[in-house]
Design an enzyme around this catalytic site. Structure first.
Site, PDB file in Angstrom:
ATOM      1  N   LYS A   8      48.862  56.200  34.640  1.00 15.73           N
ATOM      2  CA  LYS A   8      47.584  56.023  35.353  1.00 15.73           C
ATOM      3  C   LYS A   8      47.791  55.340  36.695  1.00 15.73           C
ATOM      4  CE  LYS A   8      43.936  52.507  35.093  1.00 15.73           C
ATOM      5  NZ  LYS A   8      44.608  51.386  35.712  1.00 15.73           N
ATOM      6  N   ASN A   9      48.532  54.245  36.674  1.00 15.88           N
ATOM      7  CA  ASN A   9      48.656  53.457  37.903  1.00 15.88           C
ATOM      8  C   ASN A   9      49.603  54.073  38.920  1.00 15.88           C
ATOM      9  OD1 ASN A   9      46.745  51.738  37.012  1.00 15.88           O
ATOM     10  ND2 ASN A   9      48.147  50.119  36.366  1.00 15.88           N
TER      11      ASN A   9
ATOM     12  N   ASP B 276      38.785  46.292  36.927  1.00 17.05           N
ATOM     13  CA  ASP B 276      38.548  45.537  35.705  1.00 17.05           C
ATOM     14  C   ASP B 276      37.944  44.154  35.956  1.00 17.05           C
ATOM     15  OD1 ASP B 276      39.507  47.466  34.056  1.00 17.05           O
ATOM     16  OD2 ASP B 276      41.576  46.801  34.263  1.00 17.05           O
TER      17      ASP B 276
HETATM   18  N1  EPU Z   1      46.271  39.260  44.946  1.00 15.15           N
HETATM   19  C1  EPU Z   1      45.845  38.479  45.982  1.00 15.15           C
HETATM   20  N2  EPU Z   1      45.531  39.083  47.174  1.00 15.15           N
HETATM   21  C2  EPU Z   1      45.633  40.432  47.351  1.00 15.15           C
HETATM   22  C3  EPU Z   1      46.075  41.242  46.276  1.00 15.15           C
HETATM   23  C4  EPU Z   1      46.383  40.619  45.076  1.00 15.15           C
HETATM   24  O1  EPU Z   1      45.726  37.258  45.842  1.00 15.15           O
HETATM   25  O2  EPU Z   1      45.331  40.916  48.442  1.00 15.15           O
HETATM   26  C5  EPU Z   1      46.565  38.636  43.638  1.00 15.15           C
HETATM   27  C6  EPU Z   1      45.574  39.128  42.567  1.00 15.15           C
HETATM   28  O3  EPU Z   1      44.383  38.380  42.594  1.00 15.15           O
HETATM   29  C7  EPU Z   1      46.355  38.920  41.302  1.00 15.15           C
HETATM   30  C8  EPU Z   1      47.794  39.188  41.732  1.00 15.15           C
HETATM   31  O4  EPU Z   1      47.818  39.089  43.154  1.00 15.15           O
HETATM   32  O5  EPU Z   1      46.245  37.577  40.890  1.00 15.15           O
HETATM   33  C9  EPU Z   1      48.334  40.540  41.310  1.00 15.15           C
HETATM   34  O6  EPU Z   1      47.562  41.570  41.847  1.00 15.15           O
HETATM   35  P1  EPU Z   1      48.198  42.964  42.314  1.00 15.15           P
HETATM   36  O7  EPU Z   1      47.749  43.224  43.697  1.00 15.15           O
HETATM   37  O8  EPU Z   1      49.660  42.929  42.028  1.00 15.15           O
HETATM   38  O9  EPU Z   1      47.516  43.958  41.323  1.00 15.15           O
HETATM   39  P2  EPU Z   1      46.713  45.293  41.666  1.00 15.15           P
HETATM   40  O10 EPU Z   1      47.480  46.122  42.609  1.00 15.15           O
HETATM   41  O11 EPU Z   1      45.305  44.961  41.994  1.00 15.15           O
HETATM   42  C10 EPU Z   1      47.877  46.709  39.782  1.00 15.15           C
HETATM   43  C11 EPU Z   1      47.397  47.493  38.606  1.00 15.15           C
HETATM   44  C12 EPU Z   1      46.948  46.564  37.503  1.00 15.15           C
HETATM   45  C13 EPU Z   1      48.117  45.670  37.127  1.00 15.15           C
HETATM   46  C14 EPU Z   1      48.610  44.919  38.358  1.00 15.15           C
HETATM   47  C15 EPU Z   1      49.820  44.032  38.101  1.00 15.15           C
HETATM   48  C16 EPU Z   1      46.515  49.491  39.584  1.00 15.15           C
HETATM   49  C17 EPU Z   1      45.333  50.338  39.906  1.00 15.15           C
HETATM   50  N3  EPU Z   1      46.275  48.339  39.004  1.00 15.15           N
HETATM   51  O12 EPU Z   1      46.734  45.966  40.238  1.00 15.15           O
HETATM   52  O13 EPU Z   1      46.604  47.372  36.394  1.00 15.15           O
HETATM   53  O14 EPU Z   1      47.711  44.762  36.138  1.00 15.15           O
HETATM   54  O15 EPU Z   1      48.952  45.850  39.402  1.00 15.15           O
HETATM   55  O16 EPU Z   1      50.908  44.787  37.731  1.00 15.15           O
HETATM   56  O17 EPU Z   1      47.647  49.884  39.813  1.00 15.15           O
HETATM   57  C18 EPU Z   1      45.288  48.125  34.610  1.00 15.15           C
HETATM   58  O18 EPU Z   1      45.913  49.189  34.685  1.00 15.15           O
HETATM   59  O19 EPU Z   1      44.494  47.861  33.665  1.00 15.15           O
HETATM   60  C19 EPU Z   1      45.463  47.126  35.650  1.00 15.15           C
HETATM   61  C20 EPU Z   1      44.646  46.093  35.827  1.00 15.15           C
END
Ligand code: EPU
Length: 452
Positions: free
Chosen positions: A21-22, A114
């Site tokens: 998915k991701n 989420d």
């Molecule tokens: N963060 C910041 N600032 C930003 C971006 C992120 O502070 O600009 C912080 C977030 O608040 C969090 C941490 O960094 O505390 C990690 O966030 P990250 O950006 O790594 O996650 P994401 O890209 O928003 C993706 C997946 C998530 C998965 C995370 C960690 C997708 C669509 N989502 O999220 O997947 O948990 O990476 O590996 O790819 C899921 O599939 O259910 C899901 C939540």
């Protein structure tokens, strides 16, 4: 829509993992960087990809799904403002990079996703600004402009964010000059995106210490790329098989993407075997009944409990992934002793604990990092540590309302471990990330029905 589940029996058999998915949605966004057609194979049929297809169509893509092959072609950017779309996932912010590259501007809605804590996008914005974009944040949208184009630069990510790294890579591949991304995330989903971009003609190099170096190119071509199997599905089904005392073979599971999880499986006393086409997981049978232990402390096939408690801390890849702790928590309710899950990525990822405790789990959630451990949530007063005492017998009769995608999987695994009938409401959220979940679980012998 809801699931009615009758649990309490071990699950056996084979399940083929769907495409990740991701990764799938991000690769659709990657394809927006070229005016040539792209083909994505092993593409999953999940709600999240449909939401992203709608976004791409609004931008100007022709998107077709035939079996598990997705064809996507965006000869022209027809619309660089995609505001009318709802905030149903977190993908729109990534569309800013291709929109800036091809149209010099873009406007996307404030992102959803989420309910797992504060999810800022400051690092995405800083990354795009470092390459020359001007970003305005309005109450409903992000507006980005780069009228003279994007220029290579140095992007220093304060935290190795997955999304911000993807945005930075997507923006840099066609920027004018060289970009260095420091403290980048290196999740398998990002590596897949980089491989696709490389085959499209991009020049991306992985350095030491989480550095990514990119030389911008003028044009990217179309490509055929395979979506890797979903490592989050793999962990969910592995925990399900082990927690029910069963034996499951996950066709398509990739060892390289699961190394940290496999180590934890070994520490719990469960077993796995890596085969050429997938990985088998099972809970070893214990040889003899242990006198003097009550039934909940005996292993599922008789004998002392074969599952042991563990300590885990979530971390960016190659650490233990935050999306893996929820299915593991259900497994740990069946393990002997006190386990701890220290969540260091998201500040609010234990809402599901209430569901588990309502059917007999003994889990306490606390704000304090475990002794001698520190994380960035230490002084924030957020509930980011769970202590799980086991083993317990999970009770049937549970009525769950799905809280978020991974929490929904907790409800399914708990219901399949518990003896008796349970009900799970709001399964549309689970469909967003797991393809035909009920049909596939029935192949393992699960009694699960979908009703309105
Ligand atoms: N963060 C910041 N600032 C930003 C971006 C992120 O502070 O600009 C912080 C977030 O608040 C969090 C941490 O960094 O505390 C990690 O966030 P990250 O950006 O790594 O996650 P994401 O890209 O928003 C993706 C997946 C998530 C998965 C995370 C960690 C997708 C669509 N989502 O999220 O997947 O948990 O990476 O590996 O790819 C899921 O599939 O259910 C899901 C939540």
């Amino acid at each position: 829509m809801k699931f009615i589940i009758r649990g309490g029996k071990p699950l056996y058999g084979e399940i083929t993992l769907a495409g990740s998915k991701n990764t799938a949605s991000k690769l659709m966004i990657t394809s927006l960087l070229t005016d040539e057609p792209c083909t994505l194979t092993n593409f999953p049929r999940i709600g999240d990809a449909e939401i992203t297809a709608e976004l791409c169509r609004t931008i100007g893509s022709d998107v077709r799904l035939d079996g598990d092959t997705l064809s996507i072609s965006t000869p022209k950017i027809k619309n660089s403002r995609v505001l009318e779309l709802s905030r149903r996932n977190r993908i729109p912010i990534l569309a800013l990079a291709p929109l800036l590259t091809r149209a010099g501007e873009g406007e996307v809605p404030i992102v959803g996703g989420d309910k797992i804590g504060h999810r800022p996008v400051d690092l995405h914005i800083k990354a795009l600004e470092a390459l020359g974009a001007e970003i305005k944040v309005t109450p409903i949208s992000y507006i980005a402009r780069a009228k003279k184009g994007l220029f290579g630069g140095v992007i220093n990510l304060g935290f190795p964010s997955v999304g911000a790294t993807e945005n930075a890579v997507l923006a840099a591949v066609c920027a004018n000059g060289r970009t260095v991304i420091k403290n980048a995330a290196l999740e398998p989903e990002i590596i897949s995106m980089i491989k696709m971009l490389q085959n499209m003609g991009a020049i991306v190099e992985l350095g030491a210490e989480r550095d990514i170096y990119i030389e911008g190119v003028k044009h990217l071509r179309g490509v055929t790329h395979e979506v890797p199997s979903d490592r989050n599905e793999a962990v969910s089904f592995a925990c399900l098989g082990i927690a029910t005392g069963g034996d499951v073979f996950l066709k398509g599971a990739i060892q390289e993407h699961l190394i940290t999880f496999l180590n934890v499986v070994r520490k719990t006393g469960a077993e796995y075997e890596v085969k050429p086409d997938g990985i088998r997981f099972w809970r070893p049978a214990s040889p003899k009944l242990q006198p003097g232990l009550d039934s909940s402390r005996q292993g599922r096939r008789g004998g002392p409990n074969s599952l042991k408690s563990v300590y885990i801390e979530t971390a960016p890849h190659p650490g233990f992934m935050t999306d893996w702790q929820q299915p593991l928590a259900v497994l740990l309710t069946q393990a002997e002793g006190n386990s701890t899950i220290h969540e260091a990525i998201y500040e609010d990822r234990f809402a599901y604990v209430a569901d588990l405790n309502s059917v007999g789990a003994k889990i306490e959630v606390s704000k304090d990092c475990p002794d001698g451990r520190w994380c960035r949530f230490a002084a924030k007063g957020v509930l980011h540590v769970a202590r799980i005492s086991g083993p317990v017998e999970l009770k049937g009769g549970g009525k769950f309302a799905v809280r978020d995608l991974r929490g929904g999987m907790v409800d399914i695994i708990a219901a399949l471990v518990a003896k008796g009938e349970s009900e799970i409401e709001g399964v549309e959220e689970i469909d967003r990330g797991y393809e035909n979940i009920d049909e596939r679980l029935r192949k393992l012998g699960a009694e699960i029905q979908r009703t309105d």
